[in-house]
Design a protein around this motif. Structure first.
Motif, PDB file in Angstrom:
ATOM      1  N   SER A  15       0.649  -1.399   0.134  1.00 21.53           N
ATOM      2  CA  SER A  15       0.250   0.186  -0.258  1.00 21.53           C
ATOM      3  C   SER A  15       0.396   1.274   0.373  1.00 21.53           C
ATOM      4  CB  SER A  15      -0.782   0.078   1.296  1.00 21.53           C
ATOM      5  OG  SER A  15       0.182   0.451   2.269  1.00 21.53           O
ATOM      6  N   ILE A  19       0.405   4.124  -2.938  1.00 23.34           N
ATOM      7  CA  ILE A  19       0.351   5.092  -3.047  1.00 23.34           C
ATOM      8  C   ILE A  19       1.114   5.819  -3.942  1.00 23.34           C
ATOM      9  CG2 ILE A  19       0.814   7.425  -1.316  1.00 23.34           C
ATOM     10  CD1 ILE A  19      -1.236   5.067   0.994  1.00 23.34           C
ATOM     11  N   GLN A  22       0.999   6.419  -7.046  1.00 23.72           N
ATOM     12  CA  GLN A  22       0.125   7.641  -7.263  1.00 23.72           C
ATOM     13  C   GLN A  22       1.260   8.698  -7.222  1.00 23.72           C
ATOM     14  OE1 GLN A  22      -3.483   5.482  -5.873  1.00 23.72           O
ATOM     15  NE2 GLN A  22      -4.224   6.249  -7.250  1.00 23.72           N
TER      16      GLN A  22
ATOM     17  N   TYR B  35       0.447  15.737  -0.630  1.00 23.48           N
ATOM     18  CA  TYR B  35      -0.630  14.974   0.377  1.00 23.48           C
ATOM     19  C   TYR B  35      -1.354  16.222   0.828  1.00 23.48           C
ATOM     20  CZ  TYR B  35      -2.178  12.548   4.336  1.00 23.48           C
ATOM     21  OH  TYR B  35      -2.869  13.191   5.236  1.00 23.48           O
ATOM     22  N   LEU B  92      -6.808   6.976  -2.197  1.00 22.35           N
ATOM     23  CA  LEU B  92      -5.346   7.625  -1.763  1.00 22.35           C
ATOM     24  C   LEU B  92      -5.145   8.620  -0.328  1.00 22.35           C
ATOM     25  CD1 LEU B  92      -2.743   7.319  -2.768  1.00 22.35           C
ATOM     26  CD2 LEU B  92      -3.052   9.526  -3.340  1.00 22.35           C
ATOM     27  N   ASN B  95      -6.379   6.141   2.382  1.00 21.86           N
ATOM     28  CA  ASN B  95      -5.285   5.286   2.303  1.00 21.86           C
ATOM     29  C   ASN B  95      -3.831   5.860   3.427  1.00 21.86           C
ATOM     30  OD1 ASN B  95      -6.690   3.382   1.538  1.00 21.86           O
ATOM     31  ND2 ASN B  95      -5.677   3.484  -0.500  1.00 21.86           N
ATOM     32  N   MET B  96      -4.090   7.234   2.727  1.00 20.84           N
ATOM     33  CA  MET B  96      -2.332   7.754   3.054  1.00 20.84           C
ATOM     34  C   MET B  96      -2.876   8.250   4.328  1.00 20.84           C
ATOM     35  SD  MET B  96      -0.887  10.468   0.313  1.00 20.84           S
ATOM     36  CE  MET B  96       0.764  10.342   1.563  1.00 20.84           C
TER      37      MET B  96
END
Lengths: 363, 363
Positions: A15, A19, A22, B35, B92, B95-96
């Motif tokens: 994962s 990440i 992406q 992010y 995403l 997930n992060m």
DNA sequence: TAGTCCGGGACACTTGGTGTCCCTGGTAAT
DNA sequence: ATTACCAGGGACACCAAGTGTCCCGGACTA
């Protein structure tokens, strides 16, 4: 229990990698480059810049920039007699070896496949569609990215049906590349579920990308005379003309028997197919292991000749069960990019290994 | 069992991160930027470029480049009414979130510490020296990198003893920055093991970096008269002069009681120290929680005034048990860079939280 | 001693990133 | 309906960093 650990373990690192793929997609390439550089240094040490540059097929200056960085982080040591790895650099290399397969194995696999299948470009993504769901997602993601990459204004793009192509549709986004593009289904109905048919997908592709689409309304299983009469229909012939000049083609490759079953062939027909040695299917054509056409769906649409004339053919297929199908289609030599997954790729390599004598270890 | 999973899991992801930190060190910063960008978009969506640029303290053009990328990977969606996250982008982000702490938490921690301790620059590395061995390695790695960063030709660099500084020595590599540099021990023997003494480390630092070193040969536990006579010695006074003009200083911070024990103080002396409220130690000075000097090792060497005059002071200390010691030394206001680890950093933040009233949740 | 490697410095050039502006189109409020 | 504002996208000039290329002093070797 150790299995549980492994899975958890894998998934978490995976994962993180996902990440990063992406958010910083070229990370892996940079890491790969540095890794190769370090390994070359370790192998050739002590080595000079020029010799190293030649060895790595790069220019002296660009290598020098990398070397300066690695020197600054203390991974390599430079001295008048040449460059060498530091203790820390060696440590790093050995740490990476356990992960190299997961990090870079795919590009190695891709290169192998390019050689074995004689395909210009192969892309291997992580996973195995036969095993896990996210394999298909990944394939779709990469497929969508490549479609966007190759699409140009006012292109005609032919697509086929199938679950793999459907997966692509989920990752499409609008882009100026798709301006004026027309998505055209390569085939009419092929007796599959409607959400996997080329017609449906063409409209979805168009909706997701902000492009146009055409439909090919022909029933499956046509008699020869019906084919002739439909070809005369203006709506149909117009689309066939479009297909003929389609510049980009995206299609899936299927396992012959699986496709035949999905298309509700009778048991007799299926056994005929297997007798003919059919292993792969694409565009309604069935191929044997040698790549010869052994059967053709009785319907109209894009022809293999059309496909051969296209500039870009994106062939998608994943899952280890698709290995033979991919190999059979690769023989058509009308393929510029094959996008597959780790499972299929390893299975194909395995097939080639098995085909050779056991002593043929090298190469 | 779940603990086992967690540890395995952590370690594998950690090792991937470690590798990446060595091979592509600025990756994390790029990820962090992207992010933050995604989060801002999610928060403000639909939002325009200019508004977003202002919000993120960046220029329009540079943001645009990032946005174009994110758009291309399909993480955000741009439309005439503004930008917004796609389904995939939201996925995403979520997930992060589970990893954000490990990926970025440290820089947040560092900023918190800079505010709480009133220190110019704080660097937080992963791990907890009290718990795991690699915490010290990491601290040493970063310490070595910073020393190289700040070192300039012909500098006088003062260093102290201790296991943390010893850890730095293991990661030093030769560099032109260290040309003409002299490493000078801040103190003579302080009753510790020889491999952790400042003298020993000065010679190791010099050997590893290709620089020069000086030694300060004074026994520990001097009487006041012995101090005077030693100060007269030419060898000693020369080094003291060097120390006085040292431009860069790298030192450890110790827990008061632990240091006293290591230096073989008697139980009586130790209880006196605790009665005085001593919690931290550096350069042989013992500080209470308020940062006041409550005791001084009876020996000669670098003084706090010397330290205050240095351009760069690199203070290293890690492990949650060092929290109070770090806090006491921070009060000296002679510190430009604090390098610590996650364990200590969180413990310090915890101390401040505890000190406030429970309702003081904000800020 | 001469030749060949080494790393490092220098320098011009090109490419890519960047600041800045404007334009068209859509939305919303008047 | 109209207007005003803000959206994204395109254009373009500019600057800097990366890059290709060459050369130099030094060290090892034949």
């Amino acid at each position: 229990m150790s299995l549980v650990i492994l899975i958890e373990d894998e998934s978490r690192m995976r994962s993180l990698l996902d990440i990063q793929k992406q958010l910083v997609p070229d990370l892996i390439h940079i890491m790969r480059k540095r890794y190769d550089l370090m390994q070359s240094i370790r192998y050739l040490q002590p080595v000079g810049r020029r010799a190293l540059a030649q060895n790595l097929q790069t220019t002296e200056r660009i290598l020098r920039a990398e070397v300066d960085l690695l020197k600054d982080w203390g991974l390599i040591h430079v001295s008048p007699i040449g460059m060498s790895c530091t203790e820390e650099g060696l440590q790093l290399l050995s740490n990476m070896e356990s992960m190299a397969d997961e990090l870079f194995g795919f590009s190695d696999l891709a290169i192998q496949l390019e050689r074995l299948l004689h395909i210009n470009k192969v892309i291997v993504v992580a996973g195995d569609m036969d095993v896990s769901e996210w394999g298909k997602k990944e394939l779709g993601r990469v497929g969508a990215a490549l479609l966007k990459l190759h699409a140009e204004e006012d292109d005609v793009i032919a697509i086929t049906g199938g679950s793999t192509i459907a997966a692509v549709s989920e990752h499409l986004t609008p882009s100026p590349h798709f301006r004026g593009v027309q998505f055209v289904p390569g085939r009419g109905g092929l007796g599959e579920k409607v959400e996997l048919q080329a017609n449906t997908l063409a409209s979805i592709f168009a909706a997701k990308t902000g492009a146009q689409y055409r439909l090919l309304h022909v029933p499956d299983r046509l008699g020869p005379d019906a084919v002739q009469s439909l070809m005369g229909e203006e709506q149909v012939s117009e689309v066939l003309q479009l297909l003929k000049r389609s510049r980009v083609i995206m299609h899936g490759i299927g396992d012959a028997v699986a496709m035949a079953k999905r298309r509700k062939y009778t048991d007799l027909e299926i056994s005929e197919l297997t007798e003919l040695g059919a292993v792969g299917e694409a565009f309604g054509y069935y191929f044997n292991a040698a790549g010869e056409i052994v059967h053709r769906m009785p319907t109209i649409g894009i022809t293999l000749d059309n496909v051969r004339q296209a500039d870009v053919v994106l062939s998608l297929a994943g899952g280890s069960s698709k290995a033979k199908a991919i190999m059979s289609f690769a023989k058509q030599s009308c393929q510029t990019v094959l996008i597959t997954d780790e499972g299929a790729a390893r299975a194909i390599v395995g097939q080639f290994r098995q085909a050779r004598h056991p002593d043929a270890q090298l190469l």
